[in-house]
Write a protein that holds these residues in place. Sequence first.
Motif, PDB file in Angstrom:
ATOM      1  N   ILE A 169      44.178  84.841  55.972  1.00  0.00           N
ATOM      2  CA  ILE A 169      44.128  85.990  56.688  1.00  0.00           C
ATOM      3  C   ILE A 169      43.669  85.675  58.437  1.00  0.00           C
ATOM      4  CG2 ILE A 169      43.218  88.512  56.919  1.00  0.00           C
ATOM      5  CD1 ILE A 169      45.244  88.622  55.066  1.00  0.00           C
ATOM      6  N   CYS A 186      43.777  90.398  49.143  1.00  0.00           N
ATOM      7  CA  CYS A 186      43.438  90.208  50.339  1.00  0.00           C
ATOM      8  C   CYS A 186      42.030  89.220  50.099  1.00  0.00           C
ATOM      9  CB  CYS A 186      43.541  90.231  51.612  1.00  0.00           C
ATOM     10  SG  CYS A 186      42.451  91.559  52.208  1.00  0.00           S
ATOM     11  N   CYS A 188      39.865  87.005  53.212  1.00  0.00           N
ATOM     12  CA  CYS A 188      39.812  86.944  54.506  1.00  0.00           C
ATOM     13  C   CYS A 188      38.378  86.690  54.719  1.00  0.00           C
ATOM     14  CB  CYS A 188      40.284  87.488  55.257  1.00  0.00           C
ATOM     15  SG  CYS A 188      39.812  89.865  54.831  1.00  0.00           S
TER      16      CYS A 188
END
Length: 216
Positions: A169, A186, A188
């Motif tokens: 990301i 996600c 990141c």
Amino acid sequence: MKFFIDTANLDQIREAHDLGVLDGVTTNPSLMAKEGIKGEAAILKHYADICDIVDGDVSAEVFSTDFKSIVEEGKKLAAIHPNIVVKVPMIKEGVKAIKWFSENGIRTNCTLVFSAGQAILAAKAGAAYVSPFIGRIDDSNWDGVELIAQISQIYSLQGFKTEILAASIRSALHIVKCAEVGADVCTCPLDSILGLLKHPLTDIGLAKFLDDAKKM
């Protein structure tokens, strides 16, 4: 969508945890080296330290590339803490190891995924997570978010239980786009998570509120 932080830096992990939105951690040999963590004993201890901070899953990556060594290394990592998920590369020997791990009660994260075909293989082998690297795909003039959407549709149609963990990301916008197309997780850097806080109208509104408060 769950939020994982992609780092080996304990201070950043604590900051993300204190923010109240952290669900897990992913890390890898490169991130370990960046923090000066070298040698098997030091690496295993560092994973244990991360697990002491985070309540959720912690992906710990193997160094090996042959089936037998991946399995042996993965067993050592899984023994550190119940929250450890063994991170295995998307290679033939890795897929074989993921199948072995899934049959022996060890959860895995299949990493370095760049196509829907690879994601199907990972799910068939029993991976708990599959990690498409969307930033690197974008760097190759393809659409990383589109790949997340494609995998999400396939998994939904086929009934695969593997969670889609959007990796590589690069921005807060990447996080939003991945959420829109069905990513389960996600992972990141902290900066990308903190980037979700920012909006110029929020800053303007807060400044006005504070100015008005001084007049009261």
